[in-house]
Design an enzyme around this catalytic site. Structure first.
Site, mmCIF file in Angstrom:
data_model
loop_
_atom_site.group_PDB
_atom_site.id
_atom_site.type_symbol
_atom_site.label_atom_id
_atom_site.label_comp_id
_atom_site.label_asym_id
_atom_site.label_seq_id
_atom_site.Cartn_x
_atom_site.Cartn_y
_atom_site.Cartn_z
ATOM 1 N N GLY A 54 0.836 -1.195 0.000
ATOM 2 C CA GLY A 54 0.000 0.000 0.000
ATOM 3 C C GLY A 54 0.873 1.247 0.000
ATOM 4 O O GLY A 54 1.944 1.268 -0.600
ATOM 5 N N ARG A 55 0.396 2.278 0.709
ATOM 6 C CA ARG A 55 1.136 3.549 0.736
ATOM 7 C C ARG A 55 2.562 3.352 1.240
ATOM 8 O O ARG A 55 3.530 3.797 0.617
ATOM 9 C CB ARG A 55 0.390 4.554 1.638
ATOM 10 C CG ARG A 55 -0.937 5.032 1.079
ATOM 11 C CD ARG A 55 -1.689 5.839 2.120
ATOM 12 N NE ARG A 55 -2.145 4.996 3.204
ATOM 13 C CZ ARG A 55 -3.423 4.705 3.476
ATOM 14 N NH1 ARG A 55 -4.368 5.233 2.742
ATOM 15 N NH2 ARG A 55 -3.733 3.918 4.480
ATOM 16 N N ILE A 56 2.706 2.685 2.395
ATOM 17 C CA ILE A 56 4.051 2.527 2.978
ATOM 18 C C ILE A 56 4.843 1.461 2.218
ATOM 19 O O ILE A 56 6.032 1.649 1.925
ATOM 20 C CB ILE A 56 3.963 2.155 4.478
ATOM 21 C CG1 ILE A 56 3.180 3.227 5.254
ATOM 22 C CG2 ILE A 56 5.365 2.014 5.070
ATOM 23 C CD1 ILE A 56 2.888 2.867 6.710
ATOM 24 N N ARG B 56 -3.880 -9.045 -1.191
ATOM 25 C CA ARG B 56 -5.054 -9.829 -1.576
ATOM 26 C C ARG B 56 -5.388 -9.632 -3.048
ATOM 27 O O ARG B 56 -5.814 -10.542 -3.735
ATOM 28 C CB ARG B 56 -6.245 -9.470 -0.685
ATOM 29 C CG ARG B 56 -6.073 -9.952 0.740
ATOM 30 C CD ARG B 56 -7.076 -9.342 1.658
ATOM 31 N NE ARG B 56 -6.990 -7.881 1.661
ATOM 32 C CZ ARG B 56 -7.678 -7.095 2.469
ATOM 33 N NH1 ARG B 56 -8.516 -7.612 3.331
ATOM 34 N NH2 ARG B 56 -7.528 -5.785 2.417
ATOM 35 N N ARG C 11 2.278 -4.582 12.393
ATOM 36 C CA ARG C 11 1.688 -4.817 13.709
ATOM 37 C C ARG C 11 2.215 -6.148 14.225
ATOM 38 O O ARG C 11 2.399 -7.082 13.429
ATOM 39 C CB ARG C 11 0.152 -4.885 13.622
ATOM 40 C CG ARG C 11 -0.514 -3.543 13.415
ATOM 41 C CD ARG C 11 -0.466 -2.707 14.702
ATOM 42 N NE ARG C 11 -1.248 -1.497 14.598
ATOM 43 C CZ ARG C 11 -0.760 -0.274 14.373
ATOM 44 N NH1 ARG C 11 0.535 -0.101 14.211
ATOM 45 N NH2 ARG C 11 -1.560 0.774 14.342
ATOM 46 N N ASP D 282 10.031 -4.119 14.820
ATOM 47 C CA ASP D 282 9.677 -2.848 15.462
ATOM 48 C C ASP D 282 8.400 -2.994 16.279
ATOM 49 O O ASP D 282 8.050 -2.106 17.044
ATOM 50 C CB ASP D 282 9.489 -1.768 14.379
ATOM 51 C CG ASP D 282 9.221 -0.388 14.968
ATOM 52 O OD1 ASP D 282 9.889 -0.026 15.957
ATOM 53 O OD2 ASP D 282 8.343 0.335 14.450
ATOM 54 N N GLU E 25 3.089 -5.763 22.983
ATOM 55 C CA GLU E 25 3.898 -4.594 23.322
ATOM 56 C C GLU E 25 3.200 -3.691 24.357
ATOM 57 O O GLU E 25 1.968 -3.633 24.369
ATOM 58 C CB GLU E 25 4.278 -3.804 22.053
ATOM 59 C CG GLU E 25 3.122 -3.331 21.209
ATOM 60 C CD GLU E 25 3.606 -2.710 19.887
ATOM 61 O OE1 GLU E 25 4.325 -3.371 19.134
ATOM 62 O OE2 GLU E 25 3.253 -1.552 19.648
ATOM 63 N N HIS F 126 8.799 -0.032 18.783
ATOM 64 C CA HIS F 126 7.722 0.557 17.961
ATOM 65 C C HIS F 126 7.975 2.048 17.693
ATOM 66 O O HIS F 126 7.217 2.910 18.134
ATOM 67 C CB HIS F 126 6.347 0.355 18.628
ATOM 68 C CG HIS F 126 5.211 0.485 17.634
ATOM 69 N ND1 HIS F 126 4.009 -0.126 17.796
ATOM 70 C CD2 HIS F 126 5.130 1.167 16.448
ATOM 71 C CE1 HIS F 126 3.214 0.168 16.776
ATOM 72 N NE2 HIS F 126 3.877 0.956 15.944
ATOM 73 N N GLY G 15 8.645 3.147 14.411
ATOM 74 C CA GLY G 15 8.627 3.279 12.952
ATOM 75 C C GLY G 15 8.437 4.700 12.451
ATOM 76 O O GLY G 15 9.097 5.125 11.507
#
Ligand code: A2R
Length: 318
Positions: free
Chosen positions: A154-156, A176, A232, A256, A261, A279, A281
């Site tokens: 996706g975007r990232i 998917r 995640r 990360d 967490e 975490h 990022g």
């Protein structure tokens, strides 16, 4: 000027607070001793909350605010929000997409380099005197020219792919649905992992990706393979990851995010095969400022006309 109530779940930066305090009457959830008692006076007149990807909107808050109309989230992930319940009640939810793409991509690259070039070991080698006592550090592996699989383009994910081009990497991906991109698509994650040197996870969390990176995927990646997770903790089966690292069936992991967490299992903390981050990022001053600004912009727009600038897709029709 009216200053409607805003219930703040979690923290906010000073910059965010300085813009919000003139526009809203802020109530902080962490300062409310008895939510039921607070709700008797303020619940019915509080129509908006601010939250983040970690806290979401707890069921107790959903119940305490019968007239909740909007929730502005600080962060792109919103798996902690019960979107079905929000849609059913007509609650609009926003998040902060795009402004953190580059930073999370940087974090993935940091983990990639640190893992393949064994940064932890070599830094300790230089610091400890091992260089003088034992000679040169053992050789490491180059990230150049490797096959890198991206789970979630996706975007990232696309920003990660763009930045990986400096390593002349072969990019492949699993999502998917096939995307219109110049990379090879795998509809099967295990098959992709078997063809990769590195697997980078950057899907949303939630039910559809829960433990999608399981024992089979990790073992397909193999003894020389590297797993990177900047999505995640729930996306990776952590017990299977620990077993694969301990048995040498997976080479190494750069993480990360974690299942429970801020708790990190000792087996991951003590492993020589892991690079661990708490975490972070998107956690640079610049990127967090941009995320904070977009969160506040959403709240101010909602106050002005009842709409949100960057609603989550599930709420875009509301
Ligand atoms: O599956 P698709 O075609 O909807 O592609 C999306 C993919 N994705 C999945 N891939 C495989 N299995 C799934 N069950 C699955 N669910 C979603 O993840 C898409 O390519 C990508 C998500 O992209 P965006 O919605 O643009 O999210 P963005 O901004 O890249 O952030 C991803 C996540 C956040 O949700 C936070 O958890 C984390 O990165 O910071």
């Amino acid at each position: 000027m009216s200053t409607p109530n805003l219930l703040m779940i979690g923290d906010a930066t000073d910059e965010m607070l300085s813009r919000l305090t003139t526009e809203f009457t802020i109530h902080r959830l962490d300062e409310i001793a008895d939510l039921d008692l607070w709700a008797k006076e303020h619940g019915a007149v509080t129509e908006v909350v601010m939250t983040n990807g970690h806290h979401g909107i707890p069921p107790s808050v959903m119940a305490a605010l019968p007239n909740l109309k909007a929730a502005a989230g600080y962060g792109v992930g919103y798996d902690a929000v019960d979107t079905d319940a929000c849609v059913a009640r007509g609650i609009k939810v926003s998040h902060t997409p795009n402004v953190l793409n580059g930073e999370v991509a940087n974090t993935a690259l940091l983990l990639l380099l640190a893992g393949m070039r064994e940064f932890r070991r070599d830094e300790a080698w230089a610091r400890s005197g091992d260089w003088e006592m034992q000679g040169n550090a053992p050789l490491t592996r180059s990230p150049d020219g490797k096959t890198i699989g991206i789970l979630g383009l996706g975007r990232i994910g696309q920003e990660i792919a763009k930045r990986l081009s400096i390593f002349d990497a072969k990019i492949v991906y699993h999502t998917r649905s096939k995307k219109d991109v110049p990379f090879d698509y795998y509809s099967n994650l295990v098959e992709m992992a078997a063809d990769c040197d590195v697997l980078v996870c950057i899907t949303p969390g939630g039910a559809s990706t829960d433990k999608i990176v399981n024992r089979e995927v990790l073992e397909a990646l193999g003894p020389e393979g590297m797993l990177i997770n900047v999505s995640r903790g729930s996306v990776v089966d952590e017990a299977a990851l620990i077993a694969a690292l301990d048995s040498g069936k997976l080479g190494c992991a750069g993480l990360d995010v974690f299942e429970g967490e801020p708790h990190i299992p000792n087996a991951l903390k003590t492993s020589a095969r892991t690079i661990l981050l708490p975490h972070v990022g998107s956690a640079t001053r610049e990127t967090r400022a941009a995320m904070g600004a977009l969160t506040v912009d959403n709240l101010l727009q909602w106050k002005a006309d009842g709409t949100l600038i960057t609603p989550i897709p599930e709420c875009a029709h509301l």
